[in-house]
Design a protein around this motif. Structure first.
Motif, PDB file in Angstrom:
ATOM      1  N   ASN A  80       0.814  -1.224   0.000  1.00 17.39           N
ATOM      2  CA  ASN A  80       0.000   0.000   0.000  1.00 17.39           C
ATOM      3  C   ASN A  80       0.841   1.266   0.000  1.00 17.39           C
ATOM      4  O   ASN A  80       0.313   2.354   0.185  1.00 17.39           O
ATOM      5  N   GLY A  81       2.136   1.123  -0.209  1.00 16.44           N
ATOM      6  CA  GLY A  81       3.028   2.267  -0.145  1.00 16.44           C
ATOM      7  C   GLY A  81       3.009   3.115  -1.397  1.00 16.44           C
ATOM      8  O   GLY A  81       2.657   2.658  -2.484  1.00 16.44           O
ATOM      9  N   GLN A  82       3.400   4.362  -1.225  1.00 17.68           N
ATOM     10  CA  GLN A  82       3.517   5.317  -2.329  1.00 17.68           C
ATOM     11  C   GLN A  82       4.993   5.660  -2.479  1.00 17.68           C
ATOM     12  O   GLN A  82       5.651   6.079  -1.524  1.00 17.68           O
ATOM     13  N   ILE A  83       5.541   5.473  -3.668  1.00 22.50           N
ATOM     14  CA  ILE A  83       6.946   5.782  -3.897  1.00 22.50           C
ATOM     15  C   ILE A  83       7.145   7.291  -3.867  1.00 22.50           C
ATOM     16  O   ILE A  83       6.462   8.027  -4.567  1.00 22.50           O
ATOM     17  N   THR A  84       8.081   7.734  -3.021  1.00 22.87           N
ATOM     18  CA  THR A  84       8.363   9.161  -2.900  1.00 22.87           C
ATOM     19  C   THR A  84       9.781   9.511  -3.351  1.00 22.87           C
ATOM     20  O   THR A  84      10.104  10.680  -3.503  1.00 22.87           O
ATOM     21  N   LYS A  85      10.620   8.499  -3.549  1.00 22.09           N
ATOM     22  CA  LYS A  85      11.961   8.729  -4.092  1.00 22.09           C
ATOM     23  C   LYS A  85      12.354   7.507  -4.904  1.00 22.09           C
ATOM     24  O   LYS A  85      12.127   6.369  -4.482  1.00 22.09           O
ATOM     25  N   PHE A  86      12.949   7.758  -6.066  1.00 25.73           N
ATOM     26  CA  PHE A  86      13.416   6.680  -6.933  1.00 25.73           C
ATOM     27  C   PHE A  86      14.696   7.169  -7.592  1.00 25.73           C
ATOM     28  O   PHE A  86      14.675   8.140  -8.343  1.00 25.73           O
ATOM     29  N   GLU A  87      15.819   6.539  -7.252  1.00 25.71           N
ATOM     30  CA  GLU A  87      17.103   7.003  -7.773  1.00 25.71           C
ATOM     31  C   GLU A  87      18.024   5.822  -8.029  1.00 25.71           C
ATOM     32  O   GLU A  87      18.077   4.880  -7.239  1.00 25.71           O
ATOM     33  N   LEU A  88      18.745   5.895  -9.124  1.00 22.95           N
ATOM     34  CA  LEU A  88      19.819   4.949  -9.405  1.00 22.95           C
ATOM     35  C   LEU A  88      21.112   5.649  -9.058  1.00 22.95           C
ATOM     36  O   LEU A  88      21.408   6.721  -9.586  1.00 22.95           O
ATOM     37  N   ASP A  89      21.884   5.053  -8.138  1.00 26.94           N
ATOM     38  CA  ASP A  89      23.078   5.701  -7.633  1.00 26.94           C
ATOM     39  C   ASP A  89      24.244   4.725  -7.684  1.00 26.94           C
ATOM     40  O   ASP A  89      24.049   3.508  -7.674  1.00 26.94           O
TER      41      ASP A  89
END
Length: 165
Positions: free
Chosen positions: A43-52
């Protein structure tokens, strides 16, 4: 040897012209990583998405909100293994927004000149949620600020110069 290097650089640029996290060297696609974290937090909402790049290893850094709990994951970009997971309770969560991180990314990409997606982060300033989207255009990093409820482009940073919309 110089010609080989030039051909290699041109090949890398041409080969990465299409949008994908794979263009940055990851073997897993954005969707595969999204599926991994969604399985962990349905049920989560993605708030950050990064390839590092962490110590020579490509890692997806993902943050999700589930109510007032923020969950962070580091996912190996090659294997999909969860390398790190932690959570903390937030006193003032941002709440639900109408625009997804994917939509914010796409809005920024439409404003870009062949930009490659680098990072998106949901933020809040004075009660107004917005996405900060970072793209790479060659060696130049650009930031786009997008209203998280309307999708309106609020401002963008180009070459360090802020352009208000």
């Amino acid at each position: 040897m110089k010609n080989f290097k030039k051909i290699l650089v041109v090949g890398i640029i041409v080969g990465s012209a299409g949008f994908s996290m794979n263009a940055l060297g990851a073997q897993l696609t954005e969707q595969q990583v999204k599926d991994i974290v969604t399985k962990e937090v349905p049920n989560g909402q993605i708030t950050k998405f990064e390839l590092d790049n962490e110590h020579g290893k490509l890692v997806y850094e993902i943050e999700m909100m589930d109510g007032n709990i923020e969950k962070e994951f580091d996912i190996d970009a090659e294997t999909g293994a969860i390398l790190k997971s932690k959570q903390e309770q937030k006193a003032n969560p941002i709440g639900n927004v109408k625009i997804s991180y994917e939509q914010a990314r796409d809005i920024a990409l439409k404003q870009s000149n062949n930009g490659k997606f680098k990072e998106v982060k949901l933020k809040n300033k004075n009660g107004s949620p917005f996405y900060k989207v970072e793209l790479l255009e060659g060696s130049v990093e650009r930031e786009f600020f997008i209203d998280a409820n309307t999708g309106e482009l609020l401002k963008k940073n180009i070459f360090g110069k802020v352009i208000k919309m």
